[in-house]
Scaffold this motif. Structure first.
Motif, mmCIF file in Angstrom:
data_model
loop_
_atom_site.group_PDB
_atom_site.id
_atom_site.type_symbol
_atom_site.label_atom_id
_atom_site.label_comp_id
_atom_site.label_asym_id
_atom_site.label_seq_id
_atom_site.Cartn_x
_atom_site.Cartn_y
_atom_site.Cartn_z
ATOM 1 N N LEU A 218 0.838 -1.215 0.000
ATOM 2 C CA LEU A 218 0.000 0.000 0.000
ATOM 3 C C LEU A 218 0.866 1.256 0.000
ATOM 4 N N ILE A 221 2.292 1.801 -3.424
ATOM 5 C CA ILE A 221 1.264 2.338 -4.337
ATOM 6 C C ILE A 221 1.026 3.821 -4.048
ATOM 7 N N PHE A 222 1.073 4.154 -2.777
ATOM 8 C CA PHE A 222 0.913 5.571 -2.397
ATOM 9 C C PHE A 222 2.075 6.411 -2.958
ATOM 10 N N THR A 225 2.326 7.575 -6.989
ATOM 11 C CA THR A 225 1.367 8.510 -7.576
ATOM 12 C C THR A 225 2.197 9.652 -8.167
ATOM 13 N N TRP A 408 -2.260 9.870 -10.911
ATOM 14 C CA TRP A 408 -2.314 9.140 -9.632
ATOM 15 C C TRP A 408 -1.911 7.679 -9.742
ATOM 16 N N TYR A 410 -2.568 3.921 -10.314
ATOM 17 C CA TYR A 410 -3.790 3.103 -10.263
ATOM 18 C C TYR A 410 -4.456 3.135 -8.896
ATOM 19 N N ILE A 411 -4.087 4.100 -8.078
ATOM 20 C CA ILE A 411 -4.553 4.089 -6.689
ATOM 21 C C ILE A 411 -6.091 4.168 -6.594
ATOM 22 N N LEU A 414 -7.661 0.898 -7.868
ATOM 23 C CA LEU A 414 -7.528 -0.162 -6.865
ATOM 24 C C LEU A 414 -8.536 0.050 -5.732
ATOM 25 N N THR A 415 -8.666 1.307 -5.304
ATOM 26 C CA THR A 415 -9.616 1.624 -4.238
ATOM 27 C C THR A 415 -11.029 1.256 -4.672
ATOM 28 N N LEU A 471 -5.650 11.012 -1.449
ATOM 29 C CA LEU A 471 -4.748 9.872 -1.618
ATOM 30 C C LEU A 471 -4.487 9.099 -0.320
ATOM 31 N N ILE A 475 -5.781 5.310 0.832
ATOM 32 C CA ILE A 475 -4.868 4.270 1.329
ATOM 33 C C ILE A 475 -5.332 3.752 2.695
ATOM 34 N N TYR B 23 2.964 2.461 -14.336
ATOM 35 C CA TYR B 23 3.966 2.570 -13.258
ATOM 36 C C TYR B 23 5.380 2.341 -13.808
#
Lengths: 549, 161
Positions: A218, A221-222, A225, A408, A410-411, A414-415, A471, A475, B23
């Motif tokens: 996590l 991923i954060f 961004t 961002w 894929y945050i 994913l959320t 963001l 998370i 990414y």
């Protein structure tokens, strides 16, 4: 020389921030104490030159560093009194309640995050500020203030037709001024202090909720961004605003959690071997006084949101969106109307002060050029179609689509995916997840409404950067997503189960003697089987009596 | 052993995230590229102005040149008039490479006052900064008539960022 100056400033931030933190009597684990102290110290430092300016005191190295030292000393008088009363040993124990531990599988994450942090710090230190919003306002004012010893300097004599950045909060100007006076020609390095402190705080907050492996993913991923990462080395308001707003919400939700699941995480090192996940999450920490901490969490949240408002004044409107859940919590608590009103006034007081000082007092009574904030408000408030258009634009352009991925990563996808999965497969959200989901919705609705109320708040710049606030909230929702929590529990269970022939592992020559820790339906962890010598004892933290349902 | 397996999982997770779709591109073009930059920058002997020239590019260098010339001409209070950016964009088509700085940013770069063609203080302008494909020149504005002539030339190009 500048290394010494940096460490002296760091020490001043740490001390003054700790002094503020101590006033709230929050019992926090070491990582939180240090990071919050630094962040509070930075916030205080950003306010002192502004305060000196309001008092018409010249901004020289002597007055600025003198005020920083004085603030650190004054704020630590209560700390000193408390050390005298309780003894130094008790004070040291309160600072370092448990041993610091890193697990082997955290190291890869720490390495990659450390790499990205290092690169960011280097760019902060080595390169000058580049964003146009900084150069045409705060950075220029700070640079000139070094020579002219005032924030109201010759910059305001220049043609400022093309910019309104001179009217923004003195937060940035003050910090730039301090670091330039300390010998950093480009200032900026304060942003790295905010970045690193927040990173450590967030990682610990995630680790408290889920398995370190999940927390690491996590966190990565954060970090990944693109837009937000760029603002960890480009000074502007939005990253810092995000940090303090998030911390405010974090402590507000602690308050909602009614004395349980404390940030005072003596209890909750999720990765600690032998400590079961479910167990670690439940119940107040050892030695806590839940009632006191709960109220302190509330007012501390108010202070942090106040700092966020000082950085970006429109945060006040977003803060007000959290009044309904606050009222609901107070109603559940059966707080009298008078007490609730008083508590809420105190909660919003820092935000109101942050708003008033920067946008009313300073702009209207100090700056030579006036800025009519009222004149910026949309005067067609009966026409709601632009409001819905703005919500639609935020969704289609900033939250979804290729541009959103470039901003961002894929945050948000994913959320959204895990939100839908949780809704479909679990069909309920735990209280923490609900709180963070509420925050996400409030921010989305609030930012859309602000964009409609203030047409100057354009979509691709201002709203986009204001969305940084979503963001860490996203998370934290993910960290409370039931599916990820189940995965966390499964990993922890597997990890705590010793290798055995039956489970396909272990040394063939050795009998399996170890106990297994098993999660019961009631949420308790019990040790089953094994011999005394090999049983890993799982001791619930003191005071963890009840599990919340 | 389980810790070791989880460490392998951690490496695999990082590998997957760093290479997943956008990414991967971003990580290569930003953090990894910044690392390459760092390896060069750490041995640089550039001073503050040198770093700023590198970072802000040609516009910053032009602004410093203007400052030097103005200092050499020993004008008590030089005020530089900039051509509108829309002129660079629509007429000269050089906006991608050159643009006039905002007066606020110009003041930050040089400490000198700059004005755009629509500035309230435009009548104080005593120099004109001209940028073209051929080069850059700083011309003196000798009288209000000449200034008015210049302003008329750029009338159809509104100042923009």
């Amino acid at each position: 020389m500048f290394v010494l100056a940096f460490f002296l400033l760091l020490l001043l931030f740490l001390l003054s921030g700790y002094g503020i933190l101590h006033l709230f009597r929050l019992r926090l684990k070491t990582a939180y104490t240090i990071t919050l102290s630094l962040l509070l110290g930075v916030a205080l430092a950003s306010f002192l030159p502004f305060l000196l300016q309001l008092l018409y005191i010249q901004l020289t190295a002597f007055t600025i560093f003198g005020s920083l030292v004085l603030a650190a000393v004054l704020l630590n008088i209560p700390v000193w009194l408390s050390v005298r009363k309780e003894g130094f040993a008790a004070f040291r124990r309160s600072l370092f309640p448990r041993r610091f531990q890193i697990l082997s599988y955290e190291i890869p994450f720490l390495m990659i995050l450390g790499f990205m942090v290092f690169v960011s710090i280097w760019r902060c230190y080595y390169l000058p500020p580049t964003s146009r919003d900084a150069l045409s306002g705060p950075e220029a004012i700070a640079e000139i203030a070094v020579r002219e010893h005032t924030l109201i300097n010759s910059f305001f004599n220049v043609d400022l037709w093309s910019t309104n950045n001179q009217f923004k909060s003195p937060f940035l100007i003050s910090l730039q001024l301090i670091f330039k006076l300390a010998g950093f020609p480009f200032g900026q390095i304060w942003l790295s202090i905010v970045f690193v402190s927040f990173t450590v705080f967030l990682y610990n907050a995630l680790r408290e909720k889920c398995h370190p492996l999940i927390a690491g993913v996590l966190m990565l991923i954060f970090f990944m961004t693109p837009e937000m990462y760029a603002y960890t080395f480009m000074i502007l308001y939005d990253y810092s605003n995000m940090v303090y707003m998030f911390l405010g919400l974090y402590f507000l939700f602690r308050y909602f959690s009614a004395g349980g699941r404390t940030a005072e995480g003596q209890s909750s090192e999720m990765g600690a071997r032998g400590l079961h996940l479910a167990e670690a999450r439940v119940g107040p920490s050892a030695g806590d006084s839940p009632g006191d901490n709960r109220t302190a969490n509330f007012y501390f949240a108010g202070l942090l949101i106040g700092i966020a408002t000082y950085i970006r004044s429109e945060t006040l409107a977003l803060a007000l969106l959290f009044l309904p859940p606050i009222l609901l919590a107070q109603r559940r608590e059966k707080l009298s109307l008078k007490k609730a009103a008083l508590a809420n006034i105190l909660f919003f007081l820092p935000s109101l002060a942050g708003y008033y000082l920067t946008t009313q007092l300073y702009l209207k009574h100090y700056l030579p050029v006036h800025y009519d904030v009222g004149g910026l408000v949309n005067d067609h408030l009966t026409n709601l179609s632009p409001l819905f258009q703005r919500y639609s634009d935020i969704f289609t352009r900033l939250l979804t689509g290729e541009f959103a991925i470039h901003l961002w990563g894929y945050i948000f996808y994913l959320t959204a995916a895990l939100f839908v999965a949780e809704a479909l497969f679990v069909r309920r959200f735990n209280r923490d997840a609900r709180n963070w989901l509420y925050a996400l919705a409030a921010l989305y609705l609030g930012l859309g409404a602000l964009g409609w109320l203030l047409p100057m708040m354009n979509l691709n710049e201002t709203t986009k950067r204001a969305m940084f606030k979503m963001l860490p909230v996203a998370i934290l929702y993910l960290a409370n997503n039931e599916l990820l929590l189940r995965l966390s529990r499964a990993i922890t269970r597997w990890e705590n189960t010793p290798w055995s022939l039956g489970s396909g592992g272990g040394s063939p020559g050795k009998p399996v003697l170890a106990a297994r820790t098993v999660l019961t339906k009631s949420g308790k962890t019990v040790a089953v089987g094994g011999t005394q010598a090999n049983t890993r004892k799982v001791v619930p933290a003191a005071g963890r009596g009840k599990r919340k349902k | 052993m389980k810790g070791f397996l989880l460490t392998l999982v951690a490496f695999a997770a990082i590998f997957i995230v760093l290479n997943a779709g956008y990414y991967g591109d971003w990580f290569q073009s930003k953090p990894a590229q910044y690392w390459t930059d760092f390896l060069k920058e750490k041995d640089d002997t550039l001073d503050q102005v040198g770093i700023m020239k590198q970072r802000y590019g040609v516009i910053y260098t032009i602004c410093l040149k203007v400052k030097d010339i103005a200092a050499k001409k020993k004008v008590a209070h030089p005020v530089i008039l900039f051509e509108p950016n829309s002129y660079y964009r629509d007429s000269l088509h050089i906006y991608a490479t050159f643009h006039a700085p905002e007066p606020a940013v110009f003041y930050y770069y040089t400490g000198l006052e700059g004005v755009w063609t629509n500035s309230p203080n435009v009548n104080k302008a005593n120099f004109l900064l001209r940028i073209s494909k051929k080069g850059v020149s700083l011309d003196e504005i000798k009288n209000p008539q000449q200034l008015q002539q210049i302003l008329n030339t750029y009338k159809k190009y509104p100042p923009t960022l």
